[in-house]
Design a protein around this motif. Structure first.
Motif, PDB file in Angstrom:
ATOM      1  N   LYS A  74      23.902  38.822  50.117  1.00  0.00           N
ATOM      2  CA  LYS A  74      22.629  38.136  49.866  1.00  0.00           C
ATOM      3  C   LYS A  74      22.417  37.897  48.376  1.00  0.00           C
ATOM      4  CE  LYS A  74      20.251  39.711  53.978  1.00  0.00           C
ATOM      5  NZ  LYS A  74      19.251  40.624  54.536  1.00  0.00           N
ATOM      6  N   LEU A  75      22.840  38.852  47.558  1.00  0.00           N
ATOM      7  CA  LEU A  75      22.653  38.721  46.112  1.00  0.00           C
ATOM      8  C   LEU A  75      23.629  37.735  45.486  1.00  0.00           C
ATOM      9  CD1 LEU A  75      22.106  42.467  45.128  1.00  0.00           C
ATOM     10  CD2 LEU A  75      20.384  40.640  45.082  1.00  0.00           C
ATOM     11  N   ALA A  76      24.844  37.681  45.985  1.00  0.00           N
ATOM     12  CA  ALA A  76      25.885  36.846  45.370  1.00  0.00           C
ATOM     13  C   ALA A  76      26.771  36.215  46.438  1.00  0.00           C
ATOM     14  CB  ALA A  76      26.702  37.685  44.409  1.00  0.00           C
ATOM     15  N   PRO A  77      26.214  35.309  47.240  1.00  0.00           N
ATOM     16  CA  PRO A  77      26.983  34.751  48.356  1.00  0.00           C
ATOM     17  C   PRO A  77      28.168  33.884  47.948  1.00  0.00           C
ATOM     18  CG  PRO A  77      24.911  33.587  48.104  1.00  0.00           C
ATOM     19  CD  PRO A  77      24.875  34.753  47.157  1.00  0.00           C
ATOM     20  N   VAL A  78      28.218  33.440  46.709  1.00  0.00           N
ATOM     21  CA  VAL A  78      29.290  32.540  46.295  1.00  0.00           C
ATOM     22  C   VAL A  78      30.447  33.241  45.587  1.00  0.00           C
ATOM     23  CG1 VAL A  78      27.753  30.549  46.136  1.00  0.00           C
ATOM     24  CG2 VAL A  78      28.163  31.958  44.119  1.00  0.00           C
ATOM     25  N   VAL A  82      33.021  39.392  46.290  1.00  0.00           N
ATOM     26  CA  VAL A  82      31.999  40.004  47.132  1.00  0.00           C
ATOM     27  C   VAL A  82      32.284  39.700  48.598  1.00  0.00           C
ATOM     28  CG1 VAL A  82      29.540  39.907  47.755  1.00  0.00           C
ATOM     29  CG2 VAL A  82      30.214  40.076  45.358  1.00  0.00           C
ATOM     30  N   ARG A  83      32.619  38.449  48.876  1.00  0.00           N
ATOM     31  CA  ARG A  83      32.909  38.049  50.264  1.00  0.00           C
ATOM     32  C   ARG A  83      34.150  38.786  50.788  1.00  0.00           C
ATOM     33  NH1 ARG A  83      30.454  34.071  52.312  1.00  0.00           N
ATOM     34  NH2 ARG A  83      32.209  33.076  53.345  1.00  0.00           N
ATOM     35  N   ILE A  84      35.149  38.924  49.933  1.00  0.00           N
ATOM     36  CA  ILE A  84      36.384  39.607  50.328  1.00  0.00           C
ATOM     37  C   ILE A  84      36.115  41.094  50.569  1.00  0.00           C
ATOM     38  CG2 ILE A  84      38.656  40.337  49.517  1.00  0.00           C
ATOM     39  CD1 ILE A  84      38.798  37.551  48.085  1.00  0.00           C
ATOM     40  N   GLU A  85      35.399  41.742  49.644  1.00  0.00           N
ATOM     41  CA  GLU A  85      35.124  43.177  49.800  1.00  0.00           C
ATOM     42  C   GLU A  85      34.368  43.460  51.095  1.00  0.00           C
ATOM     43  OE1 GLU A  85      33.148  44.573  46.291  1.00  0.00           O
ATOM     44  OE2 GLU A  85      34.901  44.228  45.043  1.00  0.00           O
ATOM     45  N   ASP A 110      43.252  26.401  43.885  1.00  0.00           N
ATOM     46  CA  ASP A 110      42.478  25.950  42.730  1.00  0.00           C
ATOM     47  C   ASP A 110      41.106  26.613  42.646  1.00  0.00           C
ATOM     48  OD1 ASP A 110      41.520  24.609  44.953  1.00  0.00           O
ATOM     49  OD2 ASP A 110      41.238  22.710  43.925  1.00  0.00           O
ATOM     50  N   GLY A 111      40.684  27.285  43.712  1.00  0.00           N
ATOM     51  CA  GLY A 111      39.438  28.029  43.699  1.00  0.00           C
ATOM     52  C   GLY A 111      39.655  29.502  43.383  1.00  0.00           C
ATOM     53  N   ASP A 112      40.823  29.822  42.864  1.00  0.00           N
ATOM     54  CA  ASP A 112      41.203  31.209  42.603  1.00  0.00           C
ATOM     55  C   ASP A 112      41.844  31.323  41.218  1.00  0.00           C
ATOM     56  OD1 ASP A 112      41.736  33.920  43.106  1.00  0.00           O
ATOM     57  OD2 ASP A 112      43.619  33.484  44.129  1.00  0.00           O
ATOM     58  N   PRO A 113      41.082  31.059  40.170  1.00  0.00           N
ATOM     59  CA  PRO A 113      41.686  30.979  38.842  1.00  0.00           C
ATOM     60  C   PRO A 113      42.333  32.255  38.335  1.00  0.00           C
ATOM     61  CG  PRO A 113      39.304  30.974  38.672  1.00  0.00           C
ATOM     62  CD  PRO A 113      39.648  30.873  40.139  1.00  0.00           C
ATOM     63  N   GLU A 114      41.853  33.424  38.747  1.00  0.00           N
ATOM     64  CA  GLU A 114      42.412  34.669  38.238  1.00  0.00           C
ATOM     65  C   GLU A 114      43.263  35.416  39.256  1.00  0.00           C
ATOM     66  OE1 GLU A 114      39.555  37.074  36.224  1.00  0.00           O
ATOM     67  OE2 GLU A 114      38.734  35.353  35.160  1.00  0.00           O
TER      68      GLU A 114
END
Length: 169
Positions: A74-78, A82-85, A110-114
């Protein structure tokens, strides 16, 4: 974005520092109690929810970990991590890889820069002993170095070597 930055940037409370010390000493229940007090005062602080999630996981208190994981979402949906954890929790408590697969479907290289998503894809594939999928996850990552789950840079070749060893090479 403004709310997200407010959640990410918080000054540590003295109790939280004590909680981190207790957690590193293996006093996980004490650490959680102190973090819960701090989080009650700062309900939008992402870092305290992350720490409560991690500490509840260490305690194998799956229901509490799920509550904190849901609060993180809820705090950081993007935020991919957080989504993976939160999805990983289902591996730990039920052995269910499906939630991480759903998260992975949302992200491309390309959505995974690191390399956070790549690392998790590789790890989930290794857990499932799907070595071809582990190799494919690494092959699609565009850099030779990635940030490890421990925060330090790690050569992609290290994970390639781990995959080869798991296959008996």
């Amino acid at each position: 974005p403004e709310m997200l930055m407010e959640c990410l940037v918080t000054q540590p409370e003295p109790e939280s520092v004590l909680a981190y010390i207790h957690r590193r000493q293996g006093k996980w229940r004490e650490a959680r109690a102190e973090l819960e007090r701090v989080a009650a005062r700062e309900p939008n602080a992402l870092n305290y929810e992350e720490e409560l999630f991690a500490t509840s996981t260490l305690l194998r208190d799956w229901d509490a970990a799920a509550r904190h994981g849901d609060r993180l979402l809820k705090l950081a949906p993007v935020l991919p991590q957080v989504r993976i954890e939160r999805a990983y929790l289902e591996i730990w408590r039920r052995g269910d890889l499906a939630p991480v697969g759903k998260v992975f479907a949302e992200y491309t290289d390309d959505g995974d820069p690191e390399g956070d998503v790549t690392w998790a894809r590789w790890d989930a594939a290794m857990i499932a002993r799907h070595y071809a999928a582990a190799e494919a996850a690494l092959a699609q990552f565009h850099l030779e170095m990635m940030t490890s789950v421990f925060g330090a840079p790690l050569p992609k070749s290290y994970l390639e070597g781990c995959t080869a060893l798991a296959q008996g090479a």
